[in-house]
Write a protein that holds these residues in place. Structure first.
Motif, mmCIF file in Angstrom:
data_model
loop_
_atom_site.group_PDB
_atom_site.id
_atom_site.type_symbol
_atom_site.label_atom_id
_atom_site.label_comp_id
_atom_site.label_asym_id
_atom_site.label_seq_id
_atom_site.Cartn_x
_atom_site.Cartn_y
_atom_site.Cartn_z
ATOM 1 N N LEU A 127 0.946 -1.456 -0.173
ATOM 2 C CA LEU A 127 -0.310 0.115 -0.166
ATOM 3 C C LEU A 127 0.647 1.330 0.202
ATOM 4 N N THR A 128 0.833 1.830 -1.193
ATOM 5 C CA THR A 128 0.948 3.298 -1.118
ATOM 6 C C THR A 128 0.266 4.266 -1.538
ATOM 7 N N ARG A 129 0.753 5.647 -1.652
ATOM 8 C CA ARG A 129 -0.020 6.511 -1.198
ATOM 9 C C ARG A 129 -1.186 6.460 -2.437
ATOM 10 N N ARG A 130 -0.766 6.365 -3.641
ATOM 11 C CA ARG A 130 -0.817 6.207 -4.555
ATOM 12 C C ARG A 130 -2.046 5.197 -4.322
ATOM 13 N N THR A 131 -1.895 3.482 -3.266
ATOM 14 C CA THR A 131 -2.324 3.013 -3.593
ATOM 15 C C THR A 131 -3.461 3.572 -3.004
ATOM 16 N N LEU A 132 -3.926 3.332 -1.620
ATOM 17 C CA LEU A 132 -4.935 3.843 -0.661
ATOM 18 C C LEU A 132 -5.349 4.848 -1.124
ATOM 19 N N MET A 133 -5.112 5.522 -2.268
ATOM 20 C CA MET A 133 -5.879 7.402 -2.659
ATOM 21 C C MET A 133 -7.251 6.145 -3.888
ATOM 22 N N VAL A 137 4.224 6.739 -33.698
ATOM 23 C CA VAL A 137 4.880 6.542 -33.044
ATOM 24 C C VAL A 137 4.794 6.418 -31.780
ATOM 25 N N THR A 138 5.429 5.313 -31.096
ATOM 26 C CA THR A 138 5.165 5.356 -29.666
ATOM 27 C C THR A 138 6.680 5.275 -29.045
ATOM 28 N N ALA A 139 6.318 5.928 -27.792
ATOM 29 C CA ALA A 139 7.831 6.407 -27.306
ATOM 30 C C ALA A 139 6.869 5.620 -25.767
ATOM 31 N N THR A 140 8.250 6.133 -24.761
ATOM 32 C CA THR A 140 7.983 5.388 -23.453
ATOM 33 C C THR A 140 8.290 6.568 -22.452
ATOM 34 N N ALA A 141 8.159 6.479 -21.359
ATOM 35 C CA ALA A 141 9.033 7.739 -19.584
ATOM 36 C C ALA A 141 8.158 6.812 -19.165
ATOM 37 N N ARG A 142 9.296 7.069 -17.670
ATOM 38 C CA ARG A 142 9.335 7.150 -16.329
ATOM 39 C C ARG A 142 9.086 8.491 -15.744
ATOM 40 N N ILE A 143 7.899 9.056 -14.891
ATOM 41 C CA ILE A 143 7.687 10.259 -14.371
ATOM 42 C C ILE A 143 7.045 9.343 -12.433
ATOM 43 N N GLU A 144 7.568 10.626 -11.724
ATOM 44 C CA GLU A 144 7.376 10.551 -10.913
ATOM 45 C C GLU A 144 6.763 11.947 -10.209
ATOM 46 N N ASP A 145 5.622 11.230 -8.980
ATOM 47 C CA ASP A 145 5.653 13.454 -8.100
ATOM 48 C C ASP A 145 6.580 14.082 -7.816
ATOM 49 N N ARG A 146 6.883 15.378 -7.870
ATOM 50 C CA ARG A 146 8.528 16.151 -7.923
ATOM 51 C C ARG A 146 7.905 16.776 -6.568
ATOM 52 N N TYR A 147 8.530 16.606 -5.484
ATOM 53 C CA TYR A 147 8.766 17.787 -4.663
ATOM 54 C C TYR A 147 10.256 18.424 -3.309
ATOM 55 N N PRO A 198 7.513 12.225 -4.046
ATOM 56 C CA PRO A 198 7.604 11.031 -4.401
ATOM 57 C C PRO A 198 7.290 9.522 -3.948
ATOM 58 N N ASP A 199 6.415 9.294 -4.701
ATOM 59 C CA ASP A 199 6.415 8.284 -3.759
ATOM 60 C C ASP A 199 5.873 6.925 -5.087
ATOM 61 N N GLY A 200 6.747 6.883 -6.359
ATOM 62 C CA GLY A 200 6.897 5.598 -6.819
ATOM 63 C C GLY A 200 7.089 6.131 -8.337
ATOM 64 N N GLY A 236 15.171 12.116 -9.719
ATOM 65 C CA GLY A 236 13.905 12.334 -8.974
ATOM 66 C C GLY A 236 12.148 12.205 -9.927
ATOM 67 N N TRP A 237 12.224 12.432 -11.162
ATOM 68 C CA TRP A 237 11.267 12.623 -11.525
ATOM 69 C C TRP A 237 10.721 12.797 -12.944
ATOM 70 N N MET A 238 12.280 12.435 -13.577
ATOM 71 C CA MET A 238 11.795 11.883 -15.000
ATOM 72 C C MET A 238 13.023 10.949 -16.099
ATOM 73 N N ASN A 239 12.385 9.543 -16.311
ATOM 74 C CA ASN A 239 13.109 9.400 -17.303
ATOM 75 C C ASN A 239 12.935 8.390 -18.904
ATOM 76 N N SER A 240 13.637 9.194 -19.475
ATOM 77 C CA SER A 240 12.641 9.161 -20.488
ATOM 78 C C SER A 240 13.489 7.480 -21.309
#
Length: 364
Positions: A3-9, A111-121, A33-35, A67-71
């Motif tokens: 259970l993370t904040r995102r899951t609980l919400m 075109v299909t592209a991916t990215a990983r993102i996270e809340d930032r603080y 940041p929560d995953g 801490g907030w984005m990986n392309s």
């Protein structure tokens, strides 16, 4: 199940509806940041039927910031004669460039592209041990661009706003508050606006959308000697904090482009800032036309200097981008797909000019 904040919400959203804010998650606007979340963006372009030569440029995520984005990588399916990934040498912005020679036939690319993102603080109450900017980056992010000058009325306005400021943090916060208090979102502005900030100041018309209002923040910061940059990207998911105006409403994100901003402060590093979204909350958040002292506006204003929600993917920091293979002028920024037919640049905001759709989905 972890259970993370995102899951609980997510689990609580159905039962925690409010009479005043139906369908909104009951939570303070506190991105943390929560995953990591991973998204896939698919851009499909269909050019008008013609036998003339044509080419397109599709922006893809090209930002990797701790801490907030990986392309991720980009792949494509297309009828084009040539296709390859190109990188703007000045900014590092990446795009997929496809060309069709003269002749009949279907002109389609996906075109299909991916990215990983996270809340930032960023905790702005506690100075950090931050590596200084390189001289090259400091020069780049304090420089003028075609639509963001740092002299004349921009410099004069910045000096008035920051007069008596006690340091870089105070300067940046004064500029942010000034843009929030003196600008307005204009729903009639095409797309995200242009960001012609000198014209805005000369006319006394500080209205527009994100590429206008956040460019105003960036320009005033640069004119004050603070490194700052626009971050061009696209919303990819709803807000988890109940803000209907601050997220994508569906998987079709064709019109969900959004520009954010950052300012570099020596004690905190790159600090996120989004005064344009504060004005968007004021205009669009139900029941709409909210005043500055409305609780949802106050929360957005407080949060969007130092934090932002990870429901948005950044493409690049680029200004004045010269499209490879084009003889036309550079584009002010690269946030929309671009196309040319027989050397004639098509309007990316005109669906009759060339058709494209962008879809987003969360994976993993």
């Amino acid at each position: 199940m972890i259970l993370t904040r995102r899951t609980l919400m997510a689990l609580g959203a159905a039962s925690a509806a409010s009479a005043l804010l139906p369908h909104a998650a009951r939570a303070a606007f506190t991105p943390r940041p929560d995953g990591w979340r991973r998204f896939e963006l698919t851009t499909r372009i269909v050019l008008p039927e013609t036998s003339e030569p044509a080419q397109v440029w599709v922006p893809v995520p090209s930002i990797t910031e701790p801490g907030w984005m990986n392309s991720g990588s980009a792949q494509w399916k297309t009828s084009a004669d040539t296709v390859e990934t190109k990188t703007d040498p000045e900014s590092g912005a990446e795009m997929v460039h496809a060309t069709w020679e003269a002749g009949a036939g279907e002109r389609v690319i996906e075109v299909t592209a991916t990215a990983r993102i996270e809340d930032r603080y960023i905790d702005l109450t506690t100075p950090q041990d931050v590596a200084p900017l390189s001289e090259a980056d400091r020069a780049r992010y304090t420089a003028a661009t075609d639509l963001i000058p740092t002299d004349g009325i921009v410099q004069e306005t910045a000096a008035q706003i920051t007069d008596g400021a006690s340091g870089d943090f105070d300067k940046a916060r004064r500029i942010y508050d000034w843009v929030v208090e003196n600008s307005a979102r204009n729903p009639e502005t095409r797309g995200c606006g242009l960001g012609d900030i000198a014209s805005m100041l000369h006319m006394g018309d500080l209205t527009g959308k994100c590429a206008d209002l956040n460019a105003l923040f960036v320009g005033l910061a640069r004119a004050s000697g603070l490194p700052a940059r626009d971050v061009y990207g696209i919303r990819v998911a709803p807000s988890e904090f109940g803000y209907k105006s601050l997220g994508a409403g569906s998987s079709n994100v064709t019109g969900a482009q959004h520009c954010r901003a950052e300012v570099f402060l020596s004690e905190f590093g790159w600090v996120p800032a989004d005064p344009a979204d504060v004005r968007k909350v004021m205009l669009e958040e139900p029941p709409k036309d909210l005043p500055l002292d409305h609780p949802k506006v106050e929360a957005a204003r407080r949060t969007l200097f130092g934090a932002w929600e990870g429901n948005w993917v950044g493409y690049n920091f680029a200004h004045d981008v010269r499209l490879p293979g084009s003889a036309n002028d550079p584009v002010p920024f690269l946030m929309y797909p671009q196309a040319e037919i027989a050397g004639d640049r098509r309007d990316p905001l005109d669906p009759e000019s060339f058709a494209y759709t962008i879809t987003a989905r969360e994976i993993g």
